[in-house]
Design a protein around this motif. Structure first.
Motif, PDB file in Angstrom:
ATOM      1  N   ALA A   8       0.831  -1.203   0.000  1.00  0.00           N
ATOM      2  CA  ALA A   8       0.000   0.000   0.000  1.00  0.00           C
ATOM      3  C   ALA A   8       0.867   1.256   0.000  1.00  0.00           C
ATOM      4  O   ALA A   8       0.579   2.221  -0.722  1.00  0.00           O
ATOM      5  CB  ALA A   8      -0.939  -0.008   1.197  1.00  0.00           C
ATOM      6  N   GLU A   9       1.926   1.238   0.784  1.00  0.00           N
ATOM      7  CA  GLU A   9       2.847   2.380   0.830  1.00  0.00           C
ATOM      8  C   GLU A   9       3.500   2.612  -0.533  1.00  0.00           C
ATOM      9  O   GLU A   9       3.611   3.750  -0.997  1.00  0.00           O
ATOM     10  CB  GLU A   9       3.925   2.118   1.888  1.00  0.00           C
ATOM     11  CG  GLU A   9       4.966   3.208   2.002  1.00  0.00           C
ATOM     12  CD  GLU A   9       6.060   2.842   2.998  1.00  0.00           C
ATOM     13  OE1 GLU A   9       7.224   3.141   2.695  1.00  0.00           O
ATOM     14  OE2 GLU A   9       5.754   2.252   4.044  1.00  0.00           O
ATOM     15  N   ILE A  11       2.323   1.685  -3.517  1.00  0.00           N
ATOM     16  CA  ILE A  11       1.306   2.159  -4.463  1.00  0.00           C
ATOM     17  C   ILE A  11       1.011   3.637  -4.231  1.00  0.00           C
ATOM     18  O   ILE A  11       0.922   4.416  -5.193  1.00  0.00           O
ATOM     19  CB  ILE A  11       0.029   1.301  -4.349  1.00  0.00           C
ATOM     20  CG1 ILE A  11       0.308  -0.116  -4.874  1.00  0.00           C
ATOM     21  CG2 ILE A  11      -1.128   1.943  -5.111  1.00  0.00           C
ATOM     22  CD1 ILE A  11      -0.795  -1.116  -4.615  1.00  0.00           C
ATOM     23  N   ASN A  12       0.909   4.055  -2.992  1.00  0.00           N
ATOM     24  CA  ASN A  12       0.690   5.476  -2.687  1.00  0.00           C
ATOM     25  C   ASN A  12       1.856   6.327  -3.170  1.00  0.00           C
ATOM     26  O   ASN A  12       1.664   7.424  -3.688  1.00  0.00           O
ATOM     27  CB  ASN A  12       0.458   5.682  -1.200  1.00  0.00           C
ATOM     28  CG  ASN A  12      -0.893   5.191  -0.750  1.00  0.00           C
ATOM     29  OD1 ASN A  12      -1.841   5.153  -1.523  1.00  0.00           O
ATOM     30  ND2 ASN A  12      -0.986   4.800   0.514  1.00  0.00           N
ATOM     31  N   THR A  13       3.073   5.813  -3.001  1.00  0.00           N
ATOM     32  CA  THR A  13       4.262   6.537  -3.463  1.00  0.00           C
ATOM     33  C   THR A  13       4.263   6.675  -4.971  1.00  0.00           C
ATOM     34  O   THR A  13       4.609   7.735  -5.510  1.00  0.00           O
ATOM     35  CB  THR A  13       5.547   5.840  -2.980  1.00  0.00           C
ATOM     36  OG1 THR A  13       5.530   5.759  -1.557  1.00  0.00           O
ATOM     37  CG2 THR A  13       6.790   6.584  -3.432  1.00  0.00           C
ATOM     38  N   PHE A  15       1.661   6.847  -7.001  1.00  0.00           N
ATOM     39  CA  PHE A  15       0.719   7.896  -7.378  1.00  0.00           C
ATOM     40  C   PHE A  15       1.266   9.279  -7.035  1.00  0.00           C
ATOM     41  O   PHE A  15       1.143  10.216  -7.828  1.00  0.00           O
ATOM     42  CB  PHE A  15      -0.633   7.669  -6.695  1.00  0.00           C
ATOM     43  CG  PHE A  15      -1.504   6.692  -7.429  1.00  0.00           C
ATOM     44  CD1 PHE A  15      -2.247   7.084  -8.527  1.00  0.00           C
ATOM     45  CD2 PHE A  15      -1.558   5.372  -7.022  1.00  0.00           C
ATOM     46  CE1 PHE A  15      -3.039   6.179  -9.213  1.00  0.00           C
ATOM     47  CE2 PHE A  15      -2.356   4.458  -7.698  1.00  0.00           C
ATOM     48  CZ  PHE A  15      -3.099   4.863  -8.796  1.00  0.00           C
ATOM     49  N   SER A  16       1.872   9.419  -5.875  1.00  0.00           N
ATOM     50  CA  SER A  16       2.440  10.717  -5.476  1.00  0.00           C
ATOM     51  C   SER A  16       3.552  11.156  -6.410  1.00  0.00           C
ATOM     52  O   SER A  16       3.602  12.322  -6.826  1.00  0.00           O
ATOM     53  CB  SER A  16       2.967  10.646  -4.046  1.00  0.00           C
ATOM     54  OG  SER A  16       1.934  10.427  -3.142  1.00  0.00           O
ATOM     55  N   LYS A  19       2.109  12.078  -9.883  1.00  0.00           N
ATOM     56  CA  LYS A  19       1.362  13.336  -9.850  1.00  0.00           C
ATOM     57  C   LYS A  19       2.300  14.534  -9.707  1.00  0.00           C
ATOM     58  O   LYS A  19       2.160  15.521 -10.415  1.00  0.00           O
ATOM     59  CB  LYS A  19       0.355  13.310  -8.716  1.00  0.00           C
ATOM     60  CG  LYS A  19      -0.636  14.437  -8.777  1.00  0.00           C
ATOM     61  CD  LYS A  19      -1.995  13.950  -8.358  1.00  0.00           C
ATOM     62  CE  LYS A  19      -2.978  15.075  -8.347  1.00  0.00           C
ATOM     63  NZ  LYS A  19      -3.765  15.163  -9.538  1.00  0.00           N
ATOM     64  N   ALA A  34       9.563   3.477  -7.019  1.00  0.00           N
ATOM     65  CA  ALA A  34       8.904   3.726  -5.728  1.00  0.00           C
ATOM     66  C   ALA A  34       9.279   2.644  -4.724  1.00  0.00           C
ATOM     67  O   ALA A  34       9.481   2.928  -3.540  1.00  0.00           O
ATOM     68  CB  ALA A  34       7.389   3.794  -5.914  1.00  0.00           C
ATOM     69  N   ASN A  38      11.209   2.050  -0.414  1.00  0.00           N
ATOM     70  CA  ASN A  38      10.606   1.283   0.678  1.00  0.00           C
ATOM     71  C   ASN A  38      11.704   0.515   1.411  1.00  0.00           C
ATOM     72  O   ASN A  38      12.469  -0.223   0.789  1.00  0.00           O
ATOM     73  CB  ASN A  38       9.553   0.333   0.108  1.00  0.00           C
ATOM     74  CG  ASN A  38       8.933  -0.543   1.163  1.00  0.00           C
ATOM     75  OD1 ASN A  38       9.476  -1.595   1.471  1.00  0.00           O
ATOM     76  ND2 ASN A  38       7.822  -0.099   1.721  1.00  0.00           N
ATOM     77  N   SER A  77      -5.298  13.093 -12.981  1.00  0.00           N
ATOM     78  CA  SER A  77      -4.559  11.991 -12.366  1.00  0.00           C
ATOM     79  C   SER A  77      -3.915  11.138 -13.455  1.00  0.00           C
ATOM     80  O   SER A  77      -4.517  10.923 -14.504  1.00  0.00           O
ATOM     81  CB  SER A  77      -5.494  11.108 -11.535  1.00  0.00           C
ATOM     82  OG  SER A  77      -5.952  11.811 -10.422  1.00  0.00           O
TER      83      SER A  77
END
Length: 98
Positions: A8-9, A11-13, A15-16, A19, A34, A38, A77
């Protein structure tokens, strides 16, 4: 599908990063970049004999050279690239089959 905290971390990275860099697409290369940020992935990669710094530097160079930029619209996005969609589908299949 339930994912671990590490996934999850990452995947969030992804997208960040996409963007903030105004990338048009999310790609497997961006996902790997990304993952380099980690701690769990970096430690596992180093234990396997790899250099996380070299991998991250090579991926950064690749992203700078080959990633397509989207419109300057901050509300837009990034979309999944075809290869990212395929990778995610394989990951889902593998998770369901295990």
């Amino acid at each position: 599908m339930h994912v671990s905290g590490e996934v999850a971390e990452i995947i969030n990275t992804v997208f960040s990063l996409a963007k903030s860099a105004r990338f048009e697409f999310l790609t497997p290369e961006l996902m790997l970049y990304a993952a380099c940020q980690n701690r769990v992935f970096a430690q596992a990669f180093e234990y396997c004999g790899g250099s996380i710094r070299v991998l991250a530097d090579n991926l950064s160079s690749y992203l700078e050279e080959y990633m397509e930029l989207g419109s300057g619209d901050s509300e837009t996005s990034p979309e999944l690239s075809q290869s990212m969609a395929i990778m995610m589908a394989y990951a889902l299949e593998a998770a369901q089959g295990s």
